[in-house]
Design a protein around this motif. Structure first.
Motif, PDB file in Angstrom:
ATOM      1  N   TYR A 554       0.507  -1.410  -0.085  1.00 15.31           N
ATOM      2  CA  TYR A 554       0.271  -0.454   0.495  1.00 15.31           C
ATOM      3  C   TYR A 554       0.849   1.414  -0.018  1.00 15.31           C
ATOM      4  O   TYR A 554       2.038   0.867   0.768  1.00 15.31           O
ATOM      5  N   ALA A 555      -0.296   2.003  -0.129  1.00 18.05           N
ATOM      6  CA  ALA A 555       1.058   3.587  -0.665  1.00 18.05           C
ATOM      7  C   ALA A 555       0.173   4.618   0.518  1.00 18.05           C
ATOM      8  O   ALA A 555      -0.960   4.838   0.231  1.00 18.05           O
ATOM      9  N   SER A 556       0.955   5.859   1.188  1.00 20.88           N
ATOM     10  CA  SER A 556       0.646   6.742   1.821  1.00 20.88           C
ATOM     11  C   SER A 556       0.675   8.077   1.057  1.00 20.88           C
ATOM     12  O   SER A 556       1.893   7.921   0.866  1.00 20.88           O
ATOM     13  N   MET A 559      -2.261  14.658   3.060  1.00 23.85           N
ATOM     14  CA  MET A 559      -3.513  15.431   2.637  1.00 23.85           C
ATOM     15  C   MET A 559      -3.294  16.481   3.405  1.00 23.85           C
ATOM     16  O   MET A 559      -2.621  16.759   3.879  1.00 23.85           O
ATOM     17  N   ASP A 560      -4.173  17.595   2.818  1.00 18.65           N
ATOM     18  CA  ASP A 560      -4.008  18.930   3.566  1.00 18.65           C
ATOM     19  C   ASP A 560      -3.863  18.668   4.670  1.00 18.65           C
ATOM     20  O   ASP A 560      -3.471  19.711   5.124  1.00 18.65           O
ATOM     21  N   ASP A 561      -5.418  18.423   4.991  1.00 18.84           N
ATOM     22  CA  ASP A 561      -5.526  18.759   6.301  1.00 18.84           C
ATOM     23  C   ASP A 561      -5.011  17.342   7.426  1.00 18.84           C
ATOM     24  O   ASP A 561      -5.107  17.532   8.608  1.00 18.84           O
ATOM     25  N   GLY A 562      -3.867  16.885   7.032  1.00 18.85           N
ATOM     26  CA  GLY A 562      -2.800  16.311   7.879  1.00 18.85           C
ATOM     27  C   GLY A 562      -3.246  14.815   8.219  1.00 18.85           C
ATOM     28  O   GLY A 562      -2.133  14.235   8.732  1.00 18.85           O
ATOM     29  N   CYS A 563      -4.822  14.161   7.539  1.00 18.97           N
ATOM     30  CA  CYS A 563      -4.793  13.150   7.528  1.00 18.97           C
ATOM     31  C   CYS A 563      -4.577  12.670   6.008  1.00 18.97           C
ATOM     32  O   CYS A 563      -3.518  12.906   5.588  1.00 18.97           O
ATOM     33  N   PHE A 564      -4.299  11.027   5.897  1.00 22.66           N
ATOM     34  CA  PHE A 564      -3.405  10.028   5.322  1.00 22.66           C
ATOM     35  C   PHE A 564      -4.529   9.546   4.634  1.00 22.66           C
ATOM     36  O   PHE A 564      -4.977   9.494   4.895  1.00 22.66           O
ATOM     37  N   LEU A 565      -3.656   9.632   3.053  1.00 20.12           N
ATOM     38  CA  LEU A 565      -5.166   8.146   2.406  1.00 20.12           C
ATOM     39  C   LEU A 565      -4.048   7.891   1.852  1.00 20.12           C
ATOM     40  O   LEU A 565      -2.779   7.419   1.263  1.00 20.12           O
ATOM     41  N   VAL A 566      -4.399   6.314   2.223  1.00 18.94           N
ATOM     42  CA  VAL A 566      -3.838   4.987   2.171  1.00 18.94           C
ATOM     43  C   VAL A 566      -4.831   3.677   1.041  1.00 18.94           C
ATOM     44  O   VAL A 566      -5.557   4.048   1.115  1.00 18.94           O
ATOM     45  N   ARG A 567      -3.727   3.504  -0.293  1.00 22.25           N
ATOM     46  CA  ARG A 567      -4.431   2.637  -1.263  1.00 22.25           C
ATOM     47  C   ARG A 567      -3.355   1.806  -1.840  1.00 22.25           C
ATOM     48  O   ARG A 567      -1.873   2.209  -1.627  1.00 22.25           O
ATOM     49  N   HIS A 568      -3.894   0.489  -2.165  1.00 21.39           N
ATOM     50  CA  HIS A 568      -3.503  -0.231  -3.024  1.00 21.39           C
ATOM     51  C   HIS A 568      -2.663   0.029  -3.995  1.00 21.39           C
ATOM     52  O   HIS A 568      -2.842   1.345  -4.493  1.00 21.39           O
ATOM     53  N   HIS A 569      -1.288  -0.232  -4.386  1.00 20.74           N
ATOM     54  CA  HIS A 569       0.305   0.484  -4.494  1.00 20.74           C
ATOM     55  C   HIS A 569      -1.199   0.594  -6.536  1.00 20.74           C
ATOM     56  O   HIS A 569      -0.602   1.494  -7.407  1.00 20.74           O
ATOM     57  N   THR A 570      -1.865  -0.500  -6.752  1.00 25.98           N
ATOM     58  CA  THR A 570      -2.819  -0.431  -8.127  1.00 25.98           C
ATOM     59  C   THR A 570      -3.367   0.321  -8.909  1.00 25.98           C
ATOM     60  O   THR A 570      -3.487   0.205  -9.813  1.00 25.98           O
ATOM     61  N   LEU A 572      -5.691   3.847  -8.515  1.00 26.22           N
ATOM     62  CA  LEU A 572      -5.316   5.566  -8.773  1.00 26.22           C
ATOM     63  C   LEU A 572      -6.510   6.085  -8.180  1.00 26.22           C
ATOM     64  O   LEU A 572      -6.378   7.394  -8.039  1.00 26.22           O
ATOM     65  N   GLU A 573      -7.225   5.936  -7.429  1.00 31.61           N
ATOM     66  CA  GLU A 573      -8.087   6.058  -6.988  1.00 31.61           C
ATOM     67  C   GLU A 573      -8.830   5.453  -5.598  1.00 31.61           C
ATOM     68  O   GLU A 573      -8.694   4.099  -5.661  1.00 31.61           O
ATOM     69  N   GLY A 574      -9.430   6.278  -4.317  1.00 31.68           N
ATOM     70  CA  GLY A 574     -10.169   5.465  -3.967  1.00 31.68           C
ATOM     71  C   GLY A 574      -9.055   5.410  -2.603  1.00 31.68           C
ATOM     72  O   GLY A 574      -7.902   6.011  -3.007  1.00 31.68           O
ATOM     73  N   GLY A 575      -9.432   4.513  -1.488  1.00 35.47           N
ATOM     74  CA  GLY A 575      -8.729   4.559  -0.940  1.00 35.47           C
ATOM     75  C   GLY A 575      -9.146   4.363   0.882  1.00 35.47           C
ATOM     76  O   GLY A 575     -10.513   4.868   1.021  1.00 35.47           O
ATOM     77  N   ARG A 576      -8.540   4.836   2.084  1.00 31.26           N
ATOM     78  CA  ARG A 576      -8.727   4.299   3.262  1.00 31.26           C
ATOM     79  C   ARG A 576      -8.208   6.051   4.079  1.00 31.26           C
ATOM     80  O   ARG A 576      -6.860   6.147   3.478  1.00 31.26           O
ATOM     81  N   LEU A 600      -4.771  -3.907  14.338  1.00 29.52           N
ATOM     82  CA  LEU A 600      -4.772  -2.860  13.310  1.00 29.52           C
ATOM     83  C   LEU A 600      -4.901  -3.189  11.775  1.00 29.52           C
ATOM     84  O   LEU A 600      -3.865  -4.858  11.323  1.00 29.52           O
ATOM     85  N   CYS A 601      -5.009  -2.143  10.842  1.00 32.47           N
ATOM     86  CA  CYS A 601      -5.332  -2.833  10.007  1.00 32.47           C
ATOM     87  C   CYS A 601      -3.961  -2.604   9.190  1.00 32.47           C
ATOM     88  O   CYS A 601      -3.033  -1.640   9.916  1.00 32.47           O
ATOM     89  N   ARG A 602      -3.983  -3.140   7.840  1.00 32.45           N
ATOM     90  CA  ARG A 602      -2.525  -2.436   6.990  1.00 32.45           C
ATOM     91  C   ARG A 602      -2.664  -1.415   6.901  1.00 32.45           C
ATOM     92  O   ARG A 602      -1.179  -0.479   6.240  1.00 32.45           O
ATOM     93  N   HIS A 603      -2.918  -0.306   6.335  1.00 28.08           N
ATOM     94  CA  HIS A 603      -3.715   1.149   6.081  1.00 28.08           C
ATOM     95  C   HIS A 603      -3.207   1.547   7.099  1.00 28.08           C
ATOM     96  O   HIS A 603      -1.993   2.871   7.073  1.00 28.08           O
ATOM     97  N   ALA A 604      -3.509   1.274   8.953  1.00 29.87           N
ATOM     98  CA  ALA A 604      -3.065   2.089   9.648  1.00 29.87           C
ATOM     99  C   ALA A 604      -1.493   1.994  10.143  1.00 29.87           C
ATOM    100  O   ALA A 604      -0.502   3.028  10.060  1.00 29.87           O
ATOM    101  N   LEU A 605      -0.871   0.351   9.683  1.00 31.08           N
ATOM    102  CA  LEU A 605       0.112   0.310   9.863  1.00 31.08           C
ATOM    103  C   LEU A 605       1.195   0.860   8.738  1.00 31.08           C
ATOM    104  O   LEU A 605       2.625   0.832   9.256  1.00 31.08           O
TER     105      LEU A 605
END
Length: 700
Positions: A554-556, A559-570, A572-576, A600-605
């Motif tokens: 996964y890639a993280s 974002m501008d609000d300080g949060c992270f968008l995490v989605r599978h490296h393949t 291009l859209e969506g994510g957690r 804990l989930c893969r996204h948080a890790l």
């Protein structure tokens, strides 16, 4: 309905012959109403709707083709033969019949001269006189004034008495059932003498009614749901097998509980006596169960689908899941009735055993009374439905309806059940209903109506300790079956459950030791992984390790609000969306896996790894999944936080010692030698008195 008379045989016109169309929802729902014994009573019938007898030559028929239709002047040797013929015709046509009124009486004058057989839905149900002292069942009647009937009259034309059809009408004002549904009508649900003997033998072994049904299906080589009788019929039959005096059994049961209490003051039980001084309800829990609940009572299954077969008493069992992924027993209850009053008492008794501590979540069967009672007695507890108890009913609900597509539908159901988002689930559900043509199926409608209680997309904000997974549900069910397999006398049941619990505790200790002795293989080399391996049990660590391995894919993106968008490296859209506050050690993910499973989930890790976090924050390695000693015989009853933390630390050190020592023979020899020395020194230390222990930790 039209009839054409041709050579004294009446044929249905093709336009009125019913095809293999799907049965309406109304027709399905009324099958339940047909169980009413009051439907066997006779009511008046309007004779003017009959097709009357026509004069002419008649034929005596002894055997009839499988598609024969009654016709005027048809003759039978006896009125029972006529009933059998009409009953077979009714079954092929989609309804059942009952004997109606007669004219004449055997042994008086000309004797019995005329008989009427009518559709099971003929007449209208009379109003019952209300009785405030006796509860009334709000049960829908199947009667709707149907005018279909067969009338036979006795004649002596040929010297010997015989019965002739003198009236026949096949005008039904209701929908006829399909062949796969008509067999559920009471008239066609028959338990043969051989089957009764077989069921009696099963009852003696103490297995559940559900197990009896499965065994009978296997023996008869029929699909689930295709026996000529239902679970309800078997339960009614078992009532007639009861040959013991329940009052004496109840006295012995209470005496047994008192004896156990005398031997173990921490054993707890409660019971109620009715107005006739007879045992009404009884609940109990063992000391080890209460101690286990103190740590693992956050998520509980309350299974009320079983009965003590020999006594036909509803049985409720409370179970949970320990930190090694094994079921643990919390308590039992026997009830006389399954109603709100009984369930309310049961939950109050259980909370009393557990010192008022309610679980975070509770899983039950689809019982609306229980649903209402939980909302009252456990208002802060999240109530959900056991998916495995729902799935167990699928064969009887859908096998006949879906036929060859049943397995295909079941796979689609599981796919929807495991969806992550509510939107995906609801869109997929609509597509499934359309694809399988289940728009009018009442079970599908009910499942969707209660989807918030069983579908995972609606439950991921709540902790269930992994008990919604299919593999865990199987182990819990097998755990419960151990108690049910030990049914003999009611008075001995409490002891038999204790033996089963003790056996499970001992087996659990062995499995725990085996898990701890396993050489854990680190797969990522990450510091977080090695740290978690020293804290979590092997069961919980494997769950976390799966997420750590997946996190590498996964890639993280911050974002501008300080949060992270995490989605599978393949992708291009969506994510957690992941929120991480390093100073406070807080990390949350929109997938809610930690809230749901405590892992804990893969996204948080992935975000923690990106942020150079080398240890998982302490609050995300919960105590209930840690390497603490959970043997009920060794658990402390209740400990202040400081003492509990020291015990947890020691347990973690011991677990790490075992893991590291088991890697080589030299390490194991050294550890054995040093631990033996340390153990000898510890045993030299004085053991505190009861009063001193009370100052260390609270007792109940």
């Amino acid at each position: 309905m039209e009839f054409i008379e041709n050579e004294r045989v009446l044929y249905l016109t093709p336009s009125l012959i019913r095809g293999k169309e799907a049965m309406s929802e109304e027709a399905r729902q009324l099958i339940v109403a047909y169980d009413d014994p009051s439907e066997q009573r006779s009511l008046s019938l309007d004779d003017t709707s009959s097709t009357e007898e026509s004069p002419g030559e008649t034929n005596m028929l002894q055997e009839y083709p499988s598609d024969a239709i009654p016709y005027i002047s048809q003759r039978f040797v006896t009125h029972d033969a006529a009933y059998k013929f009409y009953s077979e015709f009714a079954k092929r046509s989609g309804f059942s019949i009952r004997r109606h009124r007669t004219e004449g009486k055997d042994g008086v004058g000309k004797g019995l001269t005329r008989r009427y057989f009518v559709c099971h839905r003929a007449g209208n149900t009379p109003l019952k006189a209300s009785n405030e002292s006796k509860p009334q069942r709000n049960r829908k009647s199947s009667r709707c004034g149907c005018q279909a009937y067969l009338r036979i009259s006795k004649t002596m034309d040929l010297g010997a008495p015989e019965w002739r059809v003198t009236g026949f009408a096949n005008n039904h004002n209701h929908e006829l059932l399909e062949p796969n549904q008509v067999r559920f009508l009471p008239a066609y649900r028959i338990i043969s003498e051989d089957d009764k003997n077989r069921l009696y033998m099963f009852a003696q072994t103490g297995i559940s009614v559900q197990q009896m049904m499965r065994l009978m299906e296997l023996e008869k080589c029929v699909e689930p749901g295709y026996l000529p009788f239902t679970e309800k019929d078997v339960r009614n039959l078992l009532q007639s097998f009861r040959k013991v005096d329940q009052e004496d059994e109840s006295i012995d049961l209470l005496r047994m509980c008192k004896n156990i209490k005398d031997k173990d003051p921490n054993f707890r039980y409660e019971y109620t006596i009715d107005a006739n001084n007879r045992l009404e309800n009884i609940a109990w829990s063992y000391a080890s169960s209460i101690q286990s609940y103190d740590i693992f009572g956050d998520a509980v299954v309350f299974d009320t689908t079983h009965r003590l077969t020999a006594f036909d008493m509803p049985l409720g069992i409370w179970v949970g899941m320990n930190n090694y992924g094994m079921p643990c027993f919390f308590g039992c209850v026997l009830l006389r009735e399954e109603n709100m009053r009984s369930f309310s008492w049961a939950l109050k008794a259980f909370l009393g055993f557990m010192n008022g501590k309610a679980p975070q979540t509770i899983l039950t069967d689809q019982n609306m009374c229980l649903k209402e009672v939980i909302a009252i007695e456990m208002p802060s507890t999240k109530h959900a439905l056991c998916i495995w108890l729902i799935v167990a009913k699928f064969p009887s609900w859908f096998n006949a309806v879906l036929g060859e597509r049943y397995n295909e539908w079941k796979n689609e159901f599981y796919r929807l059940y495991n969806m992550e988002t509510i939107e995906e689930f609801e869109l997929g559900w609509r597509d499934m209903v359309n694809s399988f043509g289940l728009h009018t199926n009442r079970h599908i409608a009910n499942l969707f109506a209660f989807r918030t209680l069983w579908a995972l997309p609606y439950l991921r904000n709540h902790f269930f300790a992994g008990m919604t997974a299919s593999n865990q549900s199987k182990s819990i069910n097998a755990f419960i079956q151990r108690f049910l397999s030990a049914q003999t006398r009611l008075a001995h049941f409490v002891e038999q459950v204790a033996v089963a619990v003790d056996f499970k505790d001992q087996a659990g200790e062995q499995q725990t030791m085996q898990q701890n002795l396993q050489n854990i293989c680190l797969k990522t080399g990450a510091p977080m992984e090695s740290h978690a391996a020293t804290v979590l049990t092997p069961y919980a660590f494997c769950k976390l390790q799966e997420q750590l391995v997946l996190a590498a894919h996964y890639a993280s993106f911050q974002m501008d609000d300080g949060c992270f968008l995490v989605r599978h490296h393949t992708k291009l859209e969506g994510g957690r969306k992941v929120i991480w506050v390093p100073r406070e050690g807080i990390v949350t993910c929109s997938c809610h896996q930690f809230e749901f499973s405590g892992i804990l989930c893969r996204h948080a890790l992935r975000v923690l790894s990106t942020g150079n976090c080398f240890h998982i924050p302490e609050q995300y390695l919960p105590l209930r999944w840690s390497r603490i000693n959970t043997s009920p015989t060794k658990l402390l009853q209740s400990t202040p936080s400081d003492h509990a933390e020291r015990v947890q630390t020691l347990q973690s050190m011991v677990s790490t010692l075992i893991t590291e020592s088991a890697k080589t023979k030299e390490r194991l020899d050294l550890a054995t030698e040093q631990v033996s020395i340390l153990l000898s020194r510890i045993r030299e230390q004085p053991v505190p008195t009861q009063g001193t222990r009370d100052s260390i930790h609270k007792t109940h």
